[in-house]
Motif scaffolding. Structure first.
Motif: not given
Length: 358
Positions: A149-162
């Protein structure tokens, strides 16, 4: 009750009529399930054995969605197999470890699943596995799920917003160690960061636990947190800096503070105490759950917010927490991200003792 667009509400009879073994959902072109959340209405059911058996079999499918039971009154004992198969059940009374008395939390769950459906599905399957596995086996499963999940799109979206900020160097040792006779006190010592479980804190704690493990003269280990909070969880400014899944998995297993605490707590003649206060978030709940005794001050609030980041708990929460309170209440904590207060933590078994003061 109005389910979210990504959820389906079914009666037990309707669930039983679903094709046996079906995942009750299809995948879109991106691999996202059409119905990641299933709401099962438990009131007004006849609870005949064939229907319960058929409905339970549907939920046993490895690709079963998050399945939340909702009841306004207690189902009969005949319902127990289905309640055990559900992710959790929301009901107005505390009458079973399979139930969370928070019927108003369904909108929180629906919102969380809608925002991170793949992480929610991973969490559901993971909890089924870790509830029945040994600690060592369960930690491997958790690490695999977290790393993917750390390499997935859902985490990437969270990271990109912060925005990612530089983590300041500690002005003092990240963990303090003090020995008195056969007792070792360890204190997380970054109060200016709310004792965030950054790599430096984790590594210093592991070093201290390794020393304790090598010294048979230490028979008591007490874990504390300096400042107003015990631990605010992983340092968010470090999240996303290691998204290579195989490496993340290897590091997570090699540097598991939860497993180190577990091994020490299971050593004959040794007792590990965790003294919690203030905010205990993510790793701040997950690691101390492996202690023999967890003591909570009245102001303690415990949360597992990882699903909001597109992740599952990754510091042992799907293991230590699940083994303490069962997978159903653990699922509720992950799905809602809601805080569990000190009295509830003791009632559930997430903590062992409520202290009058810190």
């Amino acid at each position: 009750m109005t389910p979210a667009p990504t959820s389906t509400a079914l009666s037990v009879a309707e669930l039983a009529d679903t094709a046996l073994g079906s995942s009750v959902s299809t995948l879109d072109s991106d691999g996202v399930p059409s119905t990641p959340l299933l709401v099962v209405e438990l009131d007004g059911t006849s609870w005949d054995a064939p229907a319960v058996e058929a409905a339970t079999a549907v939920l046993a499918h490895p690709a079963s969605p998050v399945a939340i039971g909702v009841a306004t009154r207690r189902p009969p004992p005949a319902a127990d197999p289905l309640l055990a198969a559900l992710t959790c059940t929301l009901a107005p009374e505390e009458w079973s470890p399979l139930v969370v008395a928070e019927p108003g939390s369904l909108p929180l769950i629906a919102d969380a699943v809608e925002r991170a459906p793949l992480a929610a599905l991973a969490m559901t399957g993971l909890l089924r596995l870790t509830a029945a596995a040994s600690v060592a086996e369960a930690l491997v499963a958790e690490s695999l799920a977290y790393s993917v999940l750390l390499a997935g799109d859902e985490f990437a979206a969270w990271r990109a917003a912060r925005p990612v900020r530089a983590v300041p160097e500690p002005a003092a040792p990240p963990v303090l160690a003090e020995r008195t006779g056969n007792r070792l006190d360890l204190t997380l010592n970054r109060p200016e960061r709310r004792n965030a479980f950054a790599r430096g804190v984790r590594d210093a704690l592991l070093e201290a636990l390794d020393i304790a493990a090598l010294d048979p003269g230490i028979t008591e280990v007490h874990l504390h947190g300096a400042g107003p909070d015990f631990c605010s969880g992983g340092d968010l400014d470090e999240f996303g800096t290691a998204t290579h899944a195989p490496t993340s998995h290897a590091v997570r297993l090699q540097r598991s503070a939860g497993y180190a605490l577990h091994r020490l707590a299971r050593r004959p003649g040794t007792t590990v105490h965790a003294h919690l206060h203030g905010s205990c978030i993510g790793a701040g709940v997950e690691v101390p759950a492996f202690a023999n005794r967890v003591h909570v001050a009245a102001d303690t609030r415990l949360r597992l917010p990882e699903l909001s980041m597109g992740l599952v708990p990754g510091a042992g929460g799907t293991v230590g927490v699940v083994h303490r309170i069962g997978r159903w209440r653990a699922a509720w904590m992950v799905l809602t991200g809601a805080a569990v207060d000190a009295e509830t933590a003791v009632r559930w078994g997430l903590a062992d003792e409520l202290r009058d003061s810190r």
